[in-house]
Design a protein around this motif. Structure first.
Motif, PDB file in Angstrom:
ATOM      1  N   UNK A   1       0.808  -1.210   0.000  1.00  0.00           N
ATOM      2  CA  UNK A   1       0.000   0.000   0.000  1.00  0.00           C
ATOM      3  C   UNK A   1       0.844   1.265   0.000  1.00  0.00           C
ATOM      4  N   UNK A   2       0.152   2.401   0.058  1.00  0.00           N
ATOM      5  CA  UNK A   2       0.807   3.701   0.001  1.00  0.00           C
ATOM      6  C   UNK A   2       0.297   4.619   1.110  1.00  0.00           C
ATOM      7  N   UNK A   3       1.163   5.518   1.503  1.00  0.00           N
ATOM      8  CA  UNK A   3       0.812   6.594   2.428  1.00  0.00           C
ATOM      9  C   UNK A   3       1.569   7.840   2.011  1.00  0.00           C
ATOM     10  N   UNK A   4       1.004   8.993   2.344  1.00  0.00           N
ATOM     11  CA  UNK A   4       1.690  10.262   2.118  1.00  0.00           C
ATOM     12  C   UNK A   4       1.779  10.997   3.449  1.00  0.00           C
ATOM     13  N   UNK A   5       3.002  11.178   3.896  1.00  0.00           N
ATOM     14  CA  UNK A   5       3.240  11.920   5.129  1.00  0.00           C
ATOM     15  C   UNK A   5       3.440  13.394   4.817  1.00  0.00           C
ATOM     16  N   UNK A   6       2.974  14.230   5.723  1.00  0.00           N
ATOM     17  CA  UNK A   6       3.150  15.673   5.596  1.00  0.00           C
ATOM     18  C   UNK A   6       3.793  16.218   6.864  1.00  0.00           C
ATOM     19  N   UNK A   7       4.558  17.272   6.696  1.00  0.00           N
ATOM     20  CA  UNK A   7       5.163  17.966   7.837  1.00  0.00           C
ATOM     21  C   UNK A   7       5.095  19.460   7.556  1.00  0.00           C
ATOM     22  N   UNK A   8       4.521  20.185   8.481  1.00  0.00           N
ATOM     23  CA  UNK A   8       4.448  21.637   8.358  1.00  0.00           C
ATOM     24  C   UNK A   8       5.334  22.278   9.414  1.00  0.00           C
ATOM     25  N   UNK A   9       6.159  23.207   8.977  1.00  0.00           N
ATOM     26  CA  UNK A   9       7.076  23.878   9.868  1.00  0.00           C
ATOM     27  C   UNK A   9       6.677  25.312  10.144  1.00  0.00           C
ATOM     28  N   UNK A  10       7.073  25.804  11.303  1.00  0.00           N
ATOM     29  CA  UNK A  10       6.854  27.202  11.655  1.00  0.00           C
ATOM     30  C   UNK A  10       7.974  27.655  12.569  1.00  0.00           C
ATOM     31  N   UNK A  11       8.126  28.982  12.658  1.00  0.00           N
ATOM     32  CA  UNK A  11       9.144  29.534  13.551  1.00  0.00           C
ATOM     33  C   UNK A  11      10.506  29.676  12.906  1.00  0.00           C
ATOM     34  N   UNK A  12      10.594  29.410  11.619  1.00  0.00           N
ATOM     35  CA  UNK A  12      11.844  29.593  10.886  1.00  0.00           C
ATOM     36  C   UNK A  12      11.503  29.824   9.414  1.00  0.00           C
ATOM     37  N   UNK A  13      12.485  30.315   8.672  1.00  0.00           N
ATOM     38  CA  UNK A  13      12.264  30.580   7.244  1.00  0.00           C
ATOM     39  C   UNK A  13      12.434  29.264   6.500  1.00  0.00           C
ATOM     40  N   UNK A  14      11.309  28.608   6.270  1.00  0.00           N
ATOM     41  CA  UNK A  14      11.292  27.235   5.765  1.00  0.00           C
ATOM     42  C   UNK A  14      12.122  27.067   4.504  1.00  0.00           C
ATOM     43  N   UNK A  15      11.999  27.997   3.591  1.00  0.00           N
ATOM     44  CA  UNK A  15      12.659  27.850   2.283  1.00  0.00           C
ATOM     45  C   UNK A  15      14.172  27.892   2.385  1.00  0.00           C
ATOM     46  N   UNK A  16      14.714  28.331   3.505  1.00  0.00           N
ATOM     47  CA  UNK A  16      16.161  28.465   3.673  1.00  0.00           C
ATOM     48  C   UNK A  16      16.839  27.208   4.194  1.00  0.00           C
ATOM     49  N   UNK A  17      16.048  26.164   4.485  1.00  0.00           N
ATOM     50  CA  UNK A  17      16.610  25.003   5.167  1.00  0.00           C
ATOM     51  C   UNK A  17      16.352  23.694   4.436  1.00  0.00           C
ATOM     52  N   UNK A  18      17.390  22.846   4.480  1.00  0.00           N
ATOM     53  CA  UNK A  18      17.204  21.458   4.074  1.00  0.00           C
ATOM     54  C   UNK A  18      16.277  20.786   5.077  1.00  0.00           C
ATOM     55  N   UNK A  19      15.415  19.931   4.569  1.00  0.00           N
ATOM     56  CA  UNK A  19      14.471  19.192   5.417  1.00  0.00           C
ATOM     57  C   UNK A  19      14.697  17.694   5.254  1.00  0.00           C
TER      58      UNK A  19
ATOM     59  N   UNK B   1       6.928  16.697   2.283  1.00  0.00           N
ATOM     60  CA  UNK B   1       6.095  15.505   2.149  1.00  0.00           C
ATOM     61  C   UNK B   1       6.962  14.274   1.924  1.00  0.00           C
ATOM     62  N   UNK B   2       6.405  13.129   2.268  1.00  0.00           N
ATOM     63  CA  UNK B   2       7.053  11.861   1.963  1.00  0.00           C
ATOM     64  C   UNK B   2       5.993  10.931   1.398  1.00  0.00           C
ATOM     65  N   UNK B   3       6.056  10.725   0.092  1.00  0.00           N
ATOM     66  CA  UNK B   3       5.167   9.778  -0.562  1.00  0.00           C
ATOM     67  C   UNK B   3       5.792   8.398  -0.467  1.00  0.00           C
ATOM     68  N   UNK B   4       5.083   7.475   0.136  1.00  0.00           N
ATOM     69  CA  UNK B   4       5.614   6.132   0.364  1.00  0.00           C
ATOM     70  C   UNK B   4       4.747   5.128  -0.382  1.00  0.00           C
ATOM     71  N   UNK B   5       5.334   4.447  -1.345  1.00  0.00           N
ATOM     72  CA  UNK B   5       4.630   3.445  -2.142  1.00  0.00           C
ATOM     73  C   UNK B   5       5.227   2.073  -1.897  1.00  0.00           C
ATOM     74  N   UNK B   6       4.451   1.056  -2.252  1.00  0.00           N
ATOM     75  CA  UNK B   6       4.916  -0.328  -2.095  1.00  0.00           C
ATOM     76  C   UNK B   6       5.495  -0.566  -0.698  1.00  0.00           C
ATOM     77  N   UNK B   7       4.740  -0.199   0.280  1.00  0.00           N
ATOM     78  CA  UNK B   7       5.221  -0.299   1.663  1.00  0.00           C
ATOM     79  C   UNK B   7       5.418  -1.742   2.076  1.00  0.00           C
ATOM     80  N   UNK B   8       6.428  -1.934   2.914  1.00  0.00           N
ATOM     81  CA  UNK B   8       6.798  -3.256   3.406  1.00  0.00           C
ATOM     82  C   UNK B   8       6.713  -3.277   4.925  1.00  0.00           C
ATOM     83  N   UNK B   9       6.544  -4.447   5.505  1.00  0.00           N
ATOM     84  CA  UNK B   9       6.483  -4.519   6.973  1.00  0.00           C
ATOM     85  C   UNK B   9       7.698  -3.877   7.645  1.00  0.00           C
ATOM     86  N   UNK B  10       8.857  -3.952   7.012  1.00  0.00           N
ATOM     87  CA  UNK B  10      10.055  -3.365   7.618  1.00  0.00           C
ATOM     88  C   UNK B  10      10.058  -1.841   7.579  1.00  0.00           C
TER      89      UNK B  10
END
Length: 115
Positions: free
Chosen positions: A16-34, A79-88
């Motif tokens: 199966x698939x899942x899409x994780x999201x993460x929203x940041x605040x308190x810093x200039x998001x575009x200036x940082x590696x995530x 975001x993290x799009x996760x496809x073909x998920x495995x038990x591990x």
């Protein structure tokens, strides 16, 4: 202050698939590696994927070809799009940003892959 809030986890069957999201605040998001990390029970936290300010990406070998990291600076989100998920892949997934020698984490979102 820096805050990161993850969402999108849950139970899913193998393949199966899942899409994780993460929203940041308190810093200039575009200036940082995530990054996305994960921690499985009894194991160390490990980096899964990272995306630079220029949207260059990197992945650990075990997720290459299955996971895709992306970012939307207008929404202060990664975001993290996760496809073909495995038990591990079962773990708590965390969003991360590093500012100097400080690492900031969200509370995490649980992903459980099981039939």
């Amino acid at each position: 202050q820096v805050q990161l809030v993850e969402s999108g986890g849950g139970p899913v069957q193998p393949g199966g698939s899942l899409r994780l999201s993460c929203t940041g605040s308190g810093f200039i998001f575009s200036n940082y590696e995530m990054s996305w990390y994960r921690q499985a029970p009894g194991k160390k936290r490990e980096v899964v994927a990272a995306i630079t300010t220029g949207s260059n990406t990197g992945y650990i070998d075990s997720v290459k070809g299955r996971f895709t990291i992306s970012r939307d600076n207008a929404k202060n989100s990664v975001y993290l799009q996760m496809n073909n998920l495995k038990p591990e892949d079962t773990a708590v997934y965390y969003c991360n940003v590093a500012e100097g020698d400080r690492n900031y984490w969200g509370l995490g979102t649980q992903v459980t892959v099981s039939s």
